[in-house]
Design an enzyme around this catalytic site. Sequence first.
Site, PDB file in Angstrom:
ATOM      1  N   ASP A  53      38.951  43.092  33.853  1.00 25.47           N
ATOM      2  CA  ASP A  53      38.993  42.307  35.086  1.00 25.47           C
ATOM      3  C   ASP A  53      39.631  43.115  36.223  1.00 25.47           C
ATOM      4  O   ASP A  53      40.639  43.803  36.013  1.00 25.47           O
ATOM      5  CB  ASP A  53      39.840  41.048  34.824  1.00 25.47           C
ATOM      6  CG  ASP A  53      39.768  40.038  35.958  1.00 25.47           C
ATOM      7  OD1 ASP A  53      38.660  39.579  36.270  1.00 25.47           O
ATOM      8  OD2 ASP A  53      40.832  39.715  36.535  1.00 25.47           O
ATOM      9  N   GLU A  56      34.889  45.582  35.830  1.00 25.99           N
ATOM     10  CA  GLU A  56      34.562  44.775  37.010  1.00 25.99           C
ATOM     11  C   GLU A  56      35.155  45.509  38.213  1.00 25.99           C
ATOM     12  O   GLU A  56      36.350  45.425  38.489  1.00 25.99           O
ATOM     13  CB  GLU A  56      35.179  43.378  36.906  1.00 25.99           C
ATOM     14  CG  GLU A  56      34.678  42.466  38.003  1.00 25.99           C
ATOM     15  CD  GLU A  56      35.743  41.586  38.647  1.00 25.99           C
ATOM     16  OE1 GLU A  56      35.363  40.791  39.521  1.00 25.99           O
ATOM     17  OE2 GLU A  56      36.930  41.690  38.309  1.00 25.99           O
TER      18      GLU A  56
HETATM   19  C1  NOJ Z   1      37.760  38.451  38.769  1.00 27.25           C
HETATM   20  C2  NOJ Z   1      37.133  37.301  38.056  1.00 27.25           C
HETATM   21  O1  NOJ Z   1      35.758  37.554  37.925  1.00 27.25           O
HETATM   22  C3  NOJ Z   1      37.407  36.069  38.877  1.00 27.25           C
HETATM   23  O2  NOJ Z   1      36.727  34.970  38.361  1.00 27.25           O
HETATM   24  C4  NOJ Z   1      38.892  35.820  38.898  1.00 27.25           C
HETATM   25  O3  NOJ Z   1      39.173  34.747  39.766  1.00 27.25           O
HETATM   26  C5  NOJ Z   1      39.632  37.047  39.417  1.00 27.25           C
HETATM   27  N1  NOJ Z   1      39.180  38.254  38.791  1.00 27.25           N
HETATM   28  C6  NOJ Z   1      41.091  36.930  39.130  1.00 27.25           C
HETATM   29  O4  NOJ Z   1      41.315  37.142  37.767  1.00 27.25           O
END
Ligand code: NOJ
Length: 579
Positions: A236, A280
């Site tokens: 993440d 991500e």
């Molecule tokens: C990225 C995630 O895809 C999203 O859903 C989340 O709110 C943020 N990171 C914080 O963890």
Amino acid sequence: MKYLFITLCISLFISCQKKDESESKKTPPTPIPTDFIEELWYKNAFLYSVDVEVFKDSDGDGVGDFKGITQQLDYLIQLGVRTIWLAPFQPTPNKDDGYDIADFYGIDSRLGTDQDFDEFIRQTNKKGIRVMMDLVTNHTSDQHPWFKAARQRKDSPYRSWYVWSKEQPKKWDKGMIFPGVQKEVWSYDKQAGEYFYHRFYDFQPDLNMQNPALQREMRKIVRHWLDKGVAGFRVDAVPFLIEIANADFDPEKPQYQFDIITQLHQYIQWHKKDAILLGEANVDPKDQQDYFGKDGQNMQTMFNFFANQYLFYSLATGETKLLKKALEDTKAIPPTAQWATFLRNHDEIDLGRLSDSERDKVYARFGPDSTMQLYDRGIRRRLAPMLGDRKLIDLAYSFLFSMPGMPVIRYGEEIGMGDDLKLKERLSIRTPMQWSNAPNAGFSTAAKTVQPVISQGPYSYTKGVNVADQRADSASLLNQITRLAQLRKQCPEIGWGNWEMLDTGSEQVLAIRYDWQGRSLVVVHNFSSEPQQCQIATKTQTGRPLTDLMNNSETPLGTGGNFAVQLPGYTFRWYRVKK
Ligand code: NOJ
């Protein structure tokens, strides 16, 4: 280590190849040797993203659970899925749908027990499904015991696990990830008597990844879940995880510490040779090499957010020039790396890299109402209601399965689920899975479900937007996507091979040719609603016809491997090039 070895081998092949290139300029990069296929499984995987909480409720309490998803594994097998990515499932106050974790080692009791998780993994192993999970270590919930201890006492060992400032930092309101909803990135904590840093919501304090103790803890977390049987991690918020944050830094121009990822990669591979990191990171192509690592030593795979935005631009306008450029711009990745490609994920479609006028065109077509837009950059809708036209939806999925990368589909997209714009922010696209036309779409027998099931309008589960009805209808979106997943399996050259864009003679038609181990494929997509007359230069000299993989018909090739085809609006072809 093993990957490093593979990367070195491939680099060696490529450098040998470079000598030849000086003699014959056109030599394509050396393809991956076939005996690396097992290790580099993600090159050709099909990933299904799912949130246990809203997938299937086995015990009638209104919340999906591990027993529920375990029951549905055969459904995923039938769809062609062999890798699942689970959204966060650990204990959480659930203020950001589980991305606010309060214990990295546990299972949220609403979703089941440790034993339920273990049984889920056992069953996926039996069926040959890999399980990936979110690794959310950029931040914790403010309810995490580490943060509670850190804010309570200055001399707590956990104090330095977070990022503090005595004074309000100058850039306290710069670099918010959720503009319009989030007011600042530094908030004052009364208990601590200091400001703490949070890239995301104020209940998600950022961890201080520069702290070696925390880096050790992250390895411990990863080890815990690898030992439990997971096959990799969707990491993440990578840029924020590795940014060097402190009281004086500028959140709009951070410096990054990439060796955090290199070490994580190495550590994971020591413990499980084919486990991977899927990042991500919505980054500019000029930075992508840092994220993959020059020799593939960082992320094995990353979401191609860059191409995704231009894909939506093409779907909205029919023009493919910018999409072609985005694909070219994201082409140069290490030989062991792979993009993860997608249409929709669990967040808003982020159009932040388009120009204002490009973004406006996408808004005008797919999210004209301000309630459909979010964070000044995106659209909070599911794909089916956004695209509306079934032919355009089919085109989009055919392109997804045939573009360079490993396709990722989010639960419910395969049946064309709708959105609920009454729900706040990104919850609009996180409603329960629609299994049948039984009450609550067969998701749960409870009177009240964790999120409302879509039961009104054209995307209601009672209107054919459910698995059972669509399985019975050969023309359904579900069966179309199942066919595309099978087709992709027959075309390993997409994941493994070299690719190049072909001339089509039309601005609206995009054609890609793949080559791998003597196999070749040409995929052609007409992004326009109007028929297009194309002249496609396949660069094939064999004189043998192409086979259309959708219907087995043959297309003769003219001189120089060219052929003319009239493509009706929003249609596509997958051609096998015969040797
Ligand atoms: C990225 C995630 O895809 C999203 O859903 C989340 O709110 C943020 N990171 C914080 O963890």
